[in-house]
Design an enzyme around this catalytic site. Structure first.
Site, PDB file in Angstrom:
ATOM      1  N   SER A  41      32.991 -15.747  13.881  1.00  0.00           N
ATOM      2  CA  SER A  41      33.256 -14.301  13.847  1.00  0.00           C
ATOM      3  C   SER A  41      34.731 -14.013  13.617  1.00  0.00           C
ATOM      4  O   SER A  41      35.080 -13.119  12.837  1.00  0.00           O
ATOM      5  CB  SER A  41      32.783 -13.643  15.147  1.00  0.00           C
ATOM      6  OG  SER A  41      33.608 -13.966  16.248  1.00  0.00           O
ATOM      7  N   GLU A  42      35.600 -14.756  14.275  1.00  0.00           N
ATOM      8  CA  GLU A  42      37.037 -14.497  14.134  1.00  0.00           C
ATOM      9  C   GLU A  42      37.521 -14.777  12.715  1.00  0.00           C
ATOM     10  O   GLU A  42      38.340 -14.028  12.170  1.00  0.00           O
ATOM     11  CB  GLU A  42      37.830 -15.334  15.148  1.00  0.00           C
ATOM     12  CG  GLU A  42      37.680 -14.881  16.588  1.00  0.00           C
ATOM     13  CD  GLU A  42      38.245 -13.485  16.834  1.00  0.00           C
ATOM     14  OE1 GLU A  42      39.125 -13.040  16.066  1.00  0.00           O
ATOM     15  OE2 GLU A  42      37.797 -12.828  17.787  1.00  0.00           O
ATOM     16  N   ILE A  43      37.028 -15.836  12.113  1.00  0.00           N
ATOM     17  CA  ILE A  43      37.418 -16.144  10.731  1.00  0.00           C
ATOM     18  C   ILE A  43      36.874 -15.083   9.781  1.00  0.00           C
ATOM     19  O   ILE A  43      37.567 -14.609   8.877  1.00  0.00           O
ATOM     20  CB  ILE A  43      36.925 -17.542  10.317  1.00  0.00           C
ATOM     21  CG1 ILE A  43      37.552 -18.629  11.188  1.00  0.00           C
ATOM     22  CG2 ILE A  43      37.227 -17.800   8.841  1.00  0.00           C
ATOM     23  CD1 ILE A  43      39.055 -18.751  11.061  1.00  0.00           C
TER      24      ILE A  43
END
Length: 273
Positions: A41-43
């Site tokens: 999700s962060e990427i």
């Protein structure tokens, strides 16, 4: 600004948490503490809006449910699932990070931010965020929504605000008992804040406007990846005709994609590496 008083911190936290209790956003990555899912999700959220990320995130975890499944997948499959998110080198970094976790950490994610930062393509923010959201470690970090909140509350009358100053405030005011919820609350407050007032981030010395997409090399890179995802292989002439883009811009884009190892070329025929 002087060090925050306990009263100022308490009032600030109550304001942020009150909004979170009443209007907190719901995202699938907030329902897990799995570090792999959180890293994905962060990427994906880097440079991409949440409404575009949600379906891609869910589809990604269906195809690559574990760090090992992504590490072992053909890159062609990886890129096919990534198409539509843009900034395609992120897909390469994500897979390379998972390969390193599989090979060097026996498939187990490091808990500490300084260890996560050693993974390919993982910077200070992402490593700290994964450490906090997956393992509850109270790291100090900043991103665009968090920056907006701290400028709005504590640096509203200033200009050229440096992140180093804000990081001190973030550390002072952090809810160390539940840093995961605290950062989610900050991000949600910052998101609504930028829709209701002039973007506070304009007062940051780190603020830059993104260059237009139309006519850019990014547009051409995206067109190449999109067509190769559909057709598996194609010439630049075919891509230029299909996408309606100038051949010379596609050629420059293709060279950059080749240099990054995202595409390969043989006798004028391009494929995803």
């Amino acid at each position: 600004m002087d060090k925050l008083t306990p009263q100022a911190i308490a009032e600030f936290r109550e304001t942020i948490y009150a909004h979170y209790r009443g209007s907190g956003r719901v995202f699938p990555w907030r329902d897990t503490r799995d570090p792999y899912s959180i890293l994905v999700s962060e990427i994906m959220l880097q440079q991409t809006q949440t409404d575009r990320v949600i379906p891609k995130y869910l589809d990604w975890l269906t195809r690559f449910p574990t760090v090992t499944s992504l590490a072992e997948a053909p890159f062609q499959d990886v890129m096919e699932r990534w198409i539509g998110l843009g900034y395609n080198r992120r897909a390469r970094y994500l897979q390379e990070a998972c390969k390193k976790i599989t090979e060097d950490y026996n498939g187990q994610f490091p808990r500490e931010a300084n260890e996560l930062e050693k993974l390919p393509g993982i910077g200070k923010y992402t490593s700290a965020a994964v450490s906090t959201f997956a393992f509850g470690i109270p790291n100090v970090f900043i991103e665009t929504n968090i920056r907006a909140v701290y400028i709005f509350f504590f640096r509203e009358t200033e200009t050229e605000v440096h992140d180093a100053d804000l990081l001190k405030l973030i550390e002072e005011s952090m809810d160390r008992d539940d840093p995961r919820a605290w950062y989610y609350a900050l991000m949600d407050y910052g998101s609504i804040l930028k829709k209701t007032v002039v973007n506070p981030n304009r007062k940051s010395r780190h603020y830059t406007k993104q260059s237009p997409f139309a006519g850019s090399l990014r547009e051409a890179r995206g067109a190449i990846i999109r067509q190769l995802g559909k057709k598996k292989q194609a010439t630049l002439a075919t891509i230029a005709e299909t996408e309606g883009l100038p051949y010379d811009r596609l050629s420059k884009a293709a060279e950059s994609l080749k240099a990054e190892g995202l595409v390969a070329e043989a006798d004028g025929l391009y494929t995803i590496s």
